[in-house]
Design an enzyme around this catalytic site. Sequence first.
Site, mmCIF file in Angstrom:
data_model
loop_
_atom_site.group_PDB
_atom_site.id
_atom_site.type_symbol
_atom_site.label_atom_id
_atom_site.label_comp_id
_atom_site.label_asym_id
_atom_site.label_seq_id
_atom_site.Cartn_x
_atom_site.Cartn_y
_atom_site.Cartn_z
ATOM 1 N N ASP A 90 0.868 -1.170 0.000
ATOM 2 C CA ASP A 90 0.000 0.000 0.000
ATOM 3 C C ASP A 90 0.913 1.232 0.000
ATOM 4 O OD1 ASP A 90 -0.890 0.120 3.541
ATOM 5 O OD2 ASP A 90 0.979 0.446 2.495
ATOM 6 N N GLY A 125 -11.489 4.226 0.974
ATOM 7 C CA GLY A 125 -12.444 5.003 1.742
ATOM 8 C C GLY A 125 -13.562 4.214 2.384
ATOM 9 N N ASP A 154 -7.989 -7.403 1.053
ATOM 10 C CA ASP A 154 -6.985 -7.567 2.112
ATOM 11 C C ASP A 154 -7.629 -7.170 3.432
ATOM 12 O OD1 ASP A 154 -6.486 -4.418 1.670
ATOM 13 O OD2 ASP A 154 -5.647 -5.047 3.611
ATOM 14 N N CYS A 166 -12.318 -28.363 7.435
ATOM 15 C CA CYS A 166 -11.067 -27.686 7.088
ATOM 16 C C CYS A 166 -9.928 -28.694 6.948
ATOM 17 C CB CYS A 166 -10.715 -26.659 8.171
ATOM 18 S SG CYS A 166 -9.240 -25.694 7.790
ATOM 19 N N CYS A 225 -6.729 -27.894 7.026
ATOM 20 C CA CYS A 225 -5.453 -27.294 7.435
ATOM 21 C C CYS A 225 -4.743 -28.141 8.494
ATOM 22 C CB CYS A 225 -5.676 -25.864 7.940
ATOM 23 S SG CYS A 225 -6.097 -25.719 9.683
ATOM 24 N N CYS A 264 -6.432 -28.075 11.978
ATOM 25 C CA CYS A 264 -7.671 -28.868 12.112
ATOM 26 C C CYS A 264 -7.420 -30.361 11.948
ATOM 27 C CB CYS A 264 -8.697 -28.404 11.089
ATOM 28 S SG CYS A 264 -9.302 -26.746 11.431
ATOM 29 N N HIS A 297 -4.836 -21.604 10.650
ATOM 30 C CA HIS A 297 -6.209 -22.011 10.315
ATOM 31 C C HIS A 297 -7.008 -20.868 9.689
ATOM 32 C CE1 HIS A 297 -10.341 -23.248 10.396
ATOM 33 N NE2 HIS A 297 -10.590 -22.094 11.018
HETATM 34 C C1 LIG Z 1 -9.446 -1.564 7.446
HETATM 35 N N1 LIG Z 1 -10.090 -0.596 6.584
HETATM 36 C C2 LIG Z 1 -9.408 0.046 5.589
HETATM 37 N N2 LIG Z 1 -9.947 1.015 4.820
HETATM 38 C C3 LIG Z 1 -8.966 1.439 3.985
HETATM 39 C C4 LIG Z 1 -8.954 2.461 3.025
HETATM 40 C C5 LIG Z 1 -7.777 2.713 2.325
HETATM 41 C C6 LIG Z 1 -7.757 3.842 1.328
HETATM 42 N N3 LIG Z 1 -6.613 4.095 0.703
HETATM 43 O O1 LIG Z 1 -8.764 4.507 1.135
HETATM 44 C C7 LIG Z 1 -6.634 1.940 2.547
HETATM 45 C C8 LIG Z 1 -6.656 0.927 3.509
HETATM 46 C C9 LIG Z 1 -7.828 0.688 4.222
HETATM 47 N N4 LIG Z 1 -8.116 -0.195 5.243
HETATM 48 ZN ZN LIG Z 2 -8.362 -25.385 9.840
#
Ligand SMILES: CNc1nc2cc(C(N)=O)ccc2[nH]1
Ligand SMILES: [Zn+2]
Length: 381
Positions: free
Chosen positions: A102, A225, A275, A313, A315, A318, A344
């Site tokens: 990121d 966002g 993610d 599962c 894994c 489990c 897990h």
């Molecule tokens: C956990 N929530 C979350 N909202 C996000 C928004 C952004 C974003 N760049 O707007 C990035 C990571 C983010 N993680």
């Molecule tokens: Zn598992």
Amino acid sequence: MTSISNTVRCETFSFREVARDGAARAGELKLTHGTVQTPIFMPVGTVGTVKAMRPDELATQVEAQIILGNTYHLYLRPGLDVVRAHGGLHTMMGWDRPILTDSGGYQVFSLKDLRKIREEGVEFQDHISGSYHLFTPEKVIEIQETLGSDIMMAFDECPPAGAEERYMRDSMARTTRWEKRCLEARTRHDCALFGIGQGGTSEQLRREHLEELAPLPFEGMAIGGLSVGEETQAMYDTVEFTTPMMPDEKPKYLMGVGKPEDLVECIARGVDMFDCVIPTRNARNGHCFTSRGVVVVRNAVHKEDLRPLDPDCDCYTCQNFSRSYLRHLLKSGEMLGPQLCTLHNLRYFLTLVGQAREAIVEGRFEAFRKRFHTLQAEGGS
Ligand SMILES: CNc1nc2cc(C(N)=O)ccc2[nH]1
Ligand SMILES: [Zn+2]
């Protein structure tokens, strides 16, 4: 007509839709460090490790295909010189499959009073040493290229939930200018760059921002966002009207989402990539996700429960250990507890998106989606 003069594009990148079932789609994403089947979930490896997971087992036992690294954290610790000395993040952390990084924007904006936003970029005081830094679009592209990212994220502002429309519009306009500067700053031909659309839960703002970003030469597009405190249904509704506004020929990535039900509901609405820290963070407290709902395995009710976390599962956890033993490890503060629960949870998330993909390819996604919710409602008995 894009207003970008830089002709650098990622020559090792391709994406193709393999199948579609309603708005849900299955795809194949080719990157420098390998191929990813979408829909896909990306485990979060904030400081160059997916916490409590060995990278070899993350590949062989979880079958993770791509992970996320945080630019802000890696820039501060261990720092670019150390990463550069290793020849990049892949070598340093022993992960030879794709990595998405990121841009650091989200982390810097969560520093609240420790940061100042300017046209140039964001000045912030880091939470570790207290020293001052300036993140600009050019700087975060340089950092991500040094990390050796397969997919870089553009530098954007994620406005706080519930921000006034005037603030949102000014922020989106600046984010567009920053994202264009990211495109102008790229130098490597093996690092893809994804744009990020903002606009909160407003259909009009989402449309306006994507009208500006969609024509630009990004390899993929993210929905930013969201998952910032809004109601779950508002998040689903936003995804539903936003994905059709995004370029269909490019991967659609929903940042920071989510729980298993969020993955299923947003795959149903056209999202390809996810993610979230939830499976790894919650695992360390014994909060485990299963095909029959959440099992908080450190609770007393599991004290003598010899069953595995999840009967369905495959894994290592489990297949070899009981809920009772996992509870014992967690209560005793043994490292093996968080390790086994993390393995897990991640396996469960990867299996879930893999099953969703199969269902889309076979044209039975709605049946998959209904069965998922039915089994979840049965509860983690
Ligand atoms: C956990 N929530 C979350 N909202 C996000 C928004 C952004 C974003 N760049 O707007 C990035 C990571 C983010 N993680
Ligand atoms: Zn598992």
